[in-house]
Design a protein around this motif. Structure first.
Motif, PDB file in Angstrom:
ATOM      1  N   GLY A  24     -10.897   2.942  24.316  1.00 46.44           N
ATOM      2  CA  GLY A  24     -11.307   4.163  24.516  1.00 46.44           C
ATOM      3  C   GLY A  24     -10.233   5.032  24.790  1.00 46.44           C
ATOM      4  N   GLY A  25      -9.333   4.592  25.711  1.00 50.34           N
ATOM      5  CA  GLY A  25      -8.136   5.477  25.798  1.00 50.34           C
ATOM      6  C   GLY A  25      -7.295   5.858  24.701  1.00 50.34           C
ATOM      7  N   ILE A  26      -7.018   4.940  23.586  1.00 53.27           N
ATOM      8  CA  ILE A  26      -6.430   5.465  22.421  1.00 53.27           C
ATOM      9  C   ILE A  26      -7.034   6.359  21.711  1.00 53.27           C
ATOM     10  N   ALA A  27      -8.473   5.942  21.430  1.00 53.94           N
ATOM     11  CA  ALA A  27      -9.420   7.059  20.695  1.00 53.94           C
ATOM     12  C   ALA A  27      -9.475   8.412  21.206  1.00 53.94           C
ATOM     13  N   GLY A  39     -21.381   7.347  30.632  1.00 54.77           N
ATOM     14  CA  GLY A  39     -20.721   6.113  29.908  1.00 54.77           C
ATOM     15  C   GLY A  39     -19.435   6.020  30.314  1.00 54.77           C
ATOM     16  N   LEU A  40     -18.811   7.163  30.206  1.00 53.38           N
ATOM     17  CA  LEU A  40     -17.083   6.613  30.504  1.00 53.38           C
ATOM     18  C   LEU A  40     -17.080   6.250  31.978  1.00 53.38           C
ATOM     19  N   ASN A  41     -17.820   6.595  32.719  1.00 57.85           N
ATOM     20  CA  ASN A  41     -17.863   6.139  34.245  1.00 57.85           C
ATOM     21  C   ASN A  41     -17.852   4.586  34.364  1.00 57.85           C
ATOM     22  N   VAL A  42     -18.722   4.139  33.519  1.00 57.90           N
ATOM     23  CA  VAL A  42     -18.933   2.639  33.391  1.00 57.90           C
ATOM     24  C   VAL A  42     -17.310   1.947  33.305  1.00 57.90           C
ATOM     25  N   SER A  43     -16.872   2.567  32.184  1.00 60.92           N
ATOM     26  CA  SER A  43     -15.377   1.831  31.663  1.00 60.92           C
ATOM     27  C   SER A  43     -14.406   2.236  32.657  1.00 60.92           C
ATOM     28  N   GLY A  56     -14.596   4.610  35.593  1.00 64.00           N
ATOM     29  CA  GLY A  56     -14.889   4.939  36.790  1.00 64.00           C
ATOM     30  C   GLY A  56     -14.201   4.233  38.081  1.00 64.00           C
ATOM     31  N   ARG A  57     -14.156   3.037  38.056  1.00 67.76           N
ATOM     32  CA  ARG A  57     -13.612   2.266  38.995  1.00 67.76           C
ATOM     33  C   ARG A  57     -12.103   2.527  39.238  1.00 67.76           C
ATOM     34  N   THR A  58     -11.381   2.706  37.931  1.00 68.71           N
ATOM     35  CA  THR A  58      -9.895   3.253  38.010  1.00 68.71           C
ATOM     36  C   THR A  58      -9.511   4.570  38.429  1.00 68.71           C
ATOM     37  N   LEU A  59     -10.329   5.518  37.902  1.00 67.50           N
ATOM     38  CA  LEU A  59      -9.989   6.694  37.783  1.00 67.50           C
ATOM     39  C   LEU A  59     -10.784   7.723  39.046  1.00 67.50           C
ATOM     40  N   ILE A  60     -12.074   7.124  39.111  1.00 72.65           N
ATOM     41  CA  ILE A  60     -12.717   8.146  40.036  1.00 72.65           C
ATOM     42  C   ILE A  60     -12.837   7.523  41.259  1.00 72.65           C
ATOM     43  N   LEU A  61     -13.116   6.116  41.582  1.00 73.36           N
ATOM     44  CA  LEU A  61     -13.274   5.506  42.871  1.00 73.36           C
ATOM     45  C   LEU A  61     -12.061   5.819  43.558  1.00 73.36           C
ATOM     46  N   PRO A  62     -11.101   5.760  43.450  1.00 78.07           N
ATOM     47  CA  PRO A  62      -9.809   6.082  44.278  1.00 78.07           C
ATOM     48  C   PRO A  62      -9.740   7.577  44.621  1.00 78.07           C
ATOM     49  N   LEU A  63     -10.457   8.498  43.968  1.00 73.51           N
ATOM     50  CA  LEU A  63     -10.339   9.813  44.553  1.00 73.51           C
ATOM     51  C   LEU A  63     -11.557  10.027  45.574  1.00 73.51           C
ATOM     52  N   PHE A  64     -12.695   9.607  45.317  1.00 73.73           N
ATOM     53  CA  PHE A  64     -13.609   9.735  46.214  1.00 73.73           C
ATOM     54  C   PHE A  64     -14.292   8.724  46.994  1.00 73.73           C
ATOM     55  N   GLY A  65     -13.726   7.691  46.822  1.00 78.07           N
ATOM     56  CA  GLY A  65     -13.914   6.534  47.950  1.00 78.07           C
ATOM     57  C   GLY A  65     -15.140   5.837  47.416  1.00 78.07           C
ATOM     58  N   PRO A  66     -15.700   4.774  47.985  1.00 75.59           N
ATOM     59  CA  PRO A  66     -16.663   3.817  47.467  1.00 75.59           C
ATOM     60  C   PRO A  66     -17.770   4.335  47.678  1.00 75.59           C
ATOM     61  N   ASP A  67     -18.294   5.046  48.930  1.00 79.29           N
ATOM     62  CA  ASP A  67     -19.483   5.517  49.098  1.00 79.29           C
ATOM     63  C   ASP A  67     -19.888   6.449  48.014  1.00 79.29           C
ATOM     64  N   ALA A  68     -19.005   7.733  48.088  1.00 77.97           N
ATOM     65  CA  ALA A  68     -19.407   8.619  47.048  1.00 77.97           C
ATOM     66  C   ALA A  68     -19.568   8.143  45.615  1.00 77.97           C
ATOM     67  N   ILE A  70     -21.227  -3.047  20.549  1.00 76.36           N
ATOM     68  CA  ILE A  70     -21.545  -1.980  19.449  1.00 76.36           C
ATOM     69  C   ILE A  70     -21.761  -0.692  20.137  1.00 76.36           C
ATOM     70  N   HIS A  71     -22.538  -0.646  21.158  1.00 76.16           N
ATOM     71  CA  HIS A  71     -22.842   0.533  22.039  1.00 76.16           C
ATOM     72  C   HIS A  71     -21.581   1.140  22.444  1.00 76.16           C
ATOM     73  N   ALA A  72     -20.555   0.152  23.047  1.00 79.27           N
ATOM     74  CA  ALA A  72     -19.433   0.759  23.656  1.00 79.27           C
ATOM     75  C   ALA A  72     -18.344   1.285  22.659  1.00 79.27           C
ATOM     76  N   ILE A  73     -18.139   0.477  21.809  1.00 77.39           N
ATOM     77  CA  ILE A  73     -17.234   1.026  20.406  1.00 77.39           C
ATOM     78  C   ILE A  73     -17.643   2.120  19.987  1.00 77.39           C
ATOM     79  N   ILE A  74     -19.044   2.250  19.550  1.00 77.53           N
ATOM     80  CA  ILE A  74     -19.235   3.480  18.942  1.00 77.53           C
ATOM     81  C   ILE A  74     -19.198   4.785  19.750  1.00 77.53           C
TER      82      ILE A  74
END
Length: 340
Positions: free
Chosen positions: A92-95, A149-153, A155-167, A272-276
């Motif tokens: 995902g990052g490369i694409a 969908g991007l949040n699944v891949s 979110g824990r790395t990019l969003i969780l540290p910014l908003f905290g676990p509850d948000a 398949i779902h994730a790669i596409i």
């Protein structure tokens, strides 16, 4: 004396009982539990799983109707987990980041594609209200599906540290609901797009010439003649149709996980779902760029539905001629408007 005799009898009985108990333990199959050695080489988990790598799973026995409940360990699941945690973020990052970098370089080198003759002040209808509704229905659903969908891949790395676990937990829960329910209007939109635009998106010889000239996008020269959709737009159309179909089928199995029949098949469809999805998002970024800041006058096609006549003649000269022939007029639904 009687008390001493009773004690002796009890001691003899106790010894006899202990002997029978020891004999029972040694001869019963459960005795293997007593001799279990967690550090013994024969029971090391990695060696056991590697030995069973060729099989689908390690199963036991159950008395309930669901036979899948007997599956204790599925060695193939380790590969699936490794893909989700390590390989998929890289894909995902490369694409996605790679596409953004390419578009930024293209904008800096080529600049915005301008209307060479300038705006004429007259417009021609390109997409009617129904076509624009279907486009924006599908596009808006796609944006929400992509972000959730991007949040699944990521979110824990990019969003969780910014908003905290509850948000992050609350946001992810709502994102999951949006992802599940907006999948249905997205699938409907892709189907309608296929039905109303397939006749204009059949590849032909004219498209080869357009590709040879790079669509006129790499230079300030004349754009190759095209009908309603040029080769680049046809490519986007088929990416949406094929990618949307694969996303729909795989997503349907994820929405209803009992349909695939077994865990291995379900894991296959999640991959398949994730790669596409990652490739789909990257392609749509290019589409969004060309339809907005990348090409002057292009957004009007899906904004108001009407484009400037000079823009239409530069990018879709053959289509303009067809419209003129149908209307037996200088242009179909041509009317004077202030030039931009």
């Amino acid at each position: 004396m009687p008390g001493s005799i009773s004690i002796l009898r009890f001691a003899a009985f106790k010894s006899l009982f202990a002997a029978f108990a020891l004999l029972f333990v040694l001869t019963h199959p459960a005795a293997a539990q007593i001799s279990f050695k967690p550090t013994a080489e024969a029971v090391q988990e990695d060696k056991l799983l590697n030995a069973l790598k060729e099989g689908d799973k390690i199963s036991g026995r159950v008395s309930i109707p669901d036979g899948n409940a007997a599956n204790l360990i599925q060695p193939a699941g380790r590969d699936w987990r490794d893909f989700q945690r390590s390989k998929l973020p890289w894909i995902g990052g490369i694409a996605i980041l790679g596409m953004l970098v390419l578009l930024a370089i293209f904008l800096m080198v080529r600049g915005r594609i301008r209307v060479q003759q300038g705006f004429s002040g007259r417009t021609i209808l390109r997409f009617n209200s129904f076509e624009r509704f279907v486009h924006w229905l599908t596009a808006s659903c796609f944006i929400v599906l992509a972000l959730s969908g991007l949040n699944v891949s990521f979110g824990r790395t990019l969003i969780l540290p910014l908003f905290g676990p509850d948000a992050f937990a609350a946001m992810s829960a709502w994102a999951k609901l949006a992802h599940n329910y907006l999948a249905f209007p997205f699938m409907l939109g892709v189907l309608i797009m296929f039905l109303i635009w397939i006749k204009n998106n059949i590849p032909g010889k004219l498209d080869l010439e357009w590709i040879k000239q790079g669509g006129g996008l790499l230079s300030n020269g004349k754009h190759p003649p095209a009908r309603r959709f040029n080769a680049g737009q046809k490519g986007i159309f088929w990416i949406v149709i094929i990618g949307g179909a694969l996303m729909s089928v795989s997503g349907w199995f994820l929405l209803f996980p009992y349909l695939p029949g077994n865990v291995t098949a379900l894991q296959f469809w999640t991959v398949i779902h994730a790669i596409i999805a990652m490739l789909f998002i990257a392609a749509m970024l290019a589409h969004i760029y060309i339809g907005s800041i990348g090409m002057e006058g292009a957004f009007d096609a899906m904004g108001s539905g009407e484009v400037d006549v000079n823009w239409a003649r530069e990018h879709h000269a053959l289509w303009v001629e067809e419209q003129q022939g149908k209307a037996n007029a200088p242009a179909d639904r041509v009317r004077a408007v202030p030039a931009e």
